[in-house]
Motif scaffolding. Structure first.
Motif, short mmCIF file in Angstrom:
data_model
loop_
_atom_site.label_atom_id
_atom_site.label_comp_id
_atom_site.label_asym_id
_atom_site.label_seq_id
_atom_site.Cartn_x
_atom_site.Cartn_y
_atom_site.Cartn_z
N THR A 1 -4.87 30.70 -1.94
CA THR A 1 -5.91 29.78 -2.41
C THR A 1 -7.04 30.56 -3.07
N LYS A 2 -7.56 29.99 -4.15
CA LYS A 2 -8.70 30.60 -4.83
C LYS A 2 -9.59 29.50 -5.40
N LYS A 3 -10.89 29.75 -5.42
CA LYS A 3 -11.81 28.82 -6.08
C LYS A 3 -11.81 29.09 -7.57
N ILE A 4 -11.77 28.03 -8.38
CA ILE A 4 -11.84 28.20 -9.83
C ILE A 4 -12.82 27.18 -10.40
N LEU A 5 -13.40 27.52 -11.52
CA LEU A 5 -14.35 26.64 -12.21
C LEU A 5 -13.72 26.14 -13.49
N ILE A 6 -13.78 24.83 -13.68
CA ILE A 6 -13.32 24.22 -14.93
C ILE A 6 -14.54 23.74 -15.71
N ASP A 7 -14.64 24.19 -16.94
CA ASP A 7 -15.81 23.88 -17.76
C ASP A 7 -15.41 22.92 -18.88
#
Length: 390
Positions: free
Chosen positions: A384-390
């Motif tokens: 699991t990893k946190k990701i940012l969608i812009d």
């Protein structure tokens, strides 16, 4: 492989507008280059025989290359074979890819050929093969900003056929065209048993097209500095000629390379054997090449830097926009499931993959901007990893 004429001029690093200093962590990695590995691998290469097109020896050498990379922790997902026809026989290039953390779609290529002619070719080019092995072994678990392709070409002795095929069908066949930051070629670096081998020739582009010559000159001077920082060798500046970097040079890529200063008289003969070489010289070249690749690929400069999970899985770009790409790193799997969860734990995207590729891309159409949890699951792993969608 070639008759090398030397250029007498040397451009000082201070005129190039950059400076390099010794990085202690890089030095600690370089000191892990193994002289016993170099000697053992040169011996194995020689024992595999004459690696001519269409021979069992050439196929056995390819199998040995793959097994060696796997022993370092690389996976079959990271390996690709590219076949081409050479005088009616099928030959193969082997490419092993390590994905970068910041610029995963931009590549540093370190390459050398593994085919031979008229002999076992322990110098030309077993010496290059074992040098690349040590670089690959030591950089496997070190995060680098740029992706690295370790390439073992076939067909070099028949006119650079393997590297030409790779450039025309893979580099230029990729949409968009493969983004190459640098090609670092290593060919015939075994030295001579009857001479003192304390200098390595560093090769730059002086040919056509000329638009890439200045950049090649710059990186070759960086290579010279790396040799001086991370090995006991002296350096000699010369020009690139008649090896696997040339199809890249013709394609307007930036190239540099290593070649022995004391040229062997045994090239392309049955006496191109370990007994006529200097394995300590190859060991020192492997140290220089490792330091150079840490520099060129922009490796982390600290033991305490943690970028990857244990399998070196990564998601990019950061932030993601229209697509999100997944690199499996060193994870060995035939299938996996990818899910995207919002901060409330709701699954907003779920996709399964079979016939797994090293890098897969997922369309993000309809996914709102924000922070998400990316979950990759196999039969035995959950990452699991946190990701940012812009």
């Amino acid at each position: 492989m070639k008759n090398l004429l030397f250029i007498a001029s040397f451009l000082l690093l201070t005129t190039m507008g950059f400076s390099q200093t010794y990085i202690p962590y890089y030095g600690s990695v370089v000191e892990q280059v193994s002289a016993s590995n170099v000697l053992a691998n040169l011996t194995e290469f020689e024992n595999l025989g004459v690696k001519r097109r269409g021979t069992t020896a050439l196929q056995n050498t390819l199998n040995w290359l793959k097994a060696e990379y796997i022993s370092y922790g690389y996976t079959t997902n990271q390996m690709q074979e590219y076949s081409f026809t050479n005088a009616g026989t099928v030959c193969k290039n082997l490419v092993v890819t390590k994905t970068g953390t910041v610029y995963p779609n931009t590549f540093i290529i370190i390459c050398g050929h593994y085919d031979t002619i008229n002999g076992k070719g322990t110098n030309d080019n077993g010496s290059g093969v074992v040098t690349i092995f040590e670089v690959a072994r030591l950089l496997r678990n070190i995060p680098t900003e740029y992706s690295i392709k370790f390439i073992n070409f076939s067909g070099e002795e028949d006119g650079l056929l393997g590297s030409q095929h790779f450039v025309s069908t893979v580099v230029n066949g990729t949409t968009p065209k493969m983004d190459i930051r640098l090609v670092f070629n290593i060919d015939e670096v075994g030295g001579r048993a009857d001479m003192t081998n304390d200098t390595i020739t560093c090769e730059r582009d002086t040919g056509s097209p000329t638009s890439n010559n200045a950049a090649s000159n710059t990186v070759t001077n960086e290579l010279i500095n790396c040799v001086q920082l991370y090995s006991p060798l002296n350096t000699f500046l010369s020009y690139a000629y008649a090896s696997d970097y040339m199809p890249f040079e013709d394609n307007n890529e930036i190239i540099t390379g290593f070649f022995e200063k004391n040229e062997t008289p045994h090239r392309h003969t049955s006496t191109d054997l370990l007994v006529n070489m200097d394995p300590d010289y190859v060991y020192n070249i492997a140290k220089a090449a490792t330091g150079a690749m840490l520099h060129f690929a922009k490796a982390t400069t600290s033991l305490n830097t943690t970028v990857f999970d244990d399998n070196q899985i990564s998601f990019f770009p950061v932030p993601a926009k229209e697509t999100l790409s997944i690199s499996l790193g060193n994870l060995a799997t035939d299938s996996y499931t990818f899910s995207l969860l919002n901060l409330q734990g709701k699954v907003v995207l779920n996709q399964s993959f079979t016939d797994v590729q090293l890098i897969e891309s997922i369309a993000l159409k309809g996914i709102a901007k924000g922070m998400y949890l990316a979950v990759l699951e196999t039969a035995n792993n959950r990452i699991t990893k946190k990701i940012l969608i812009d």
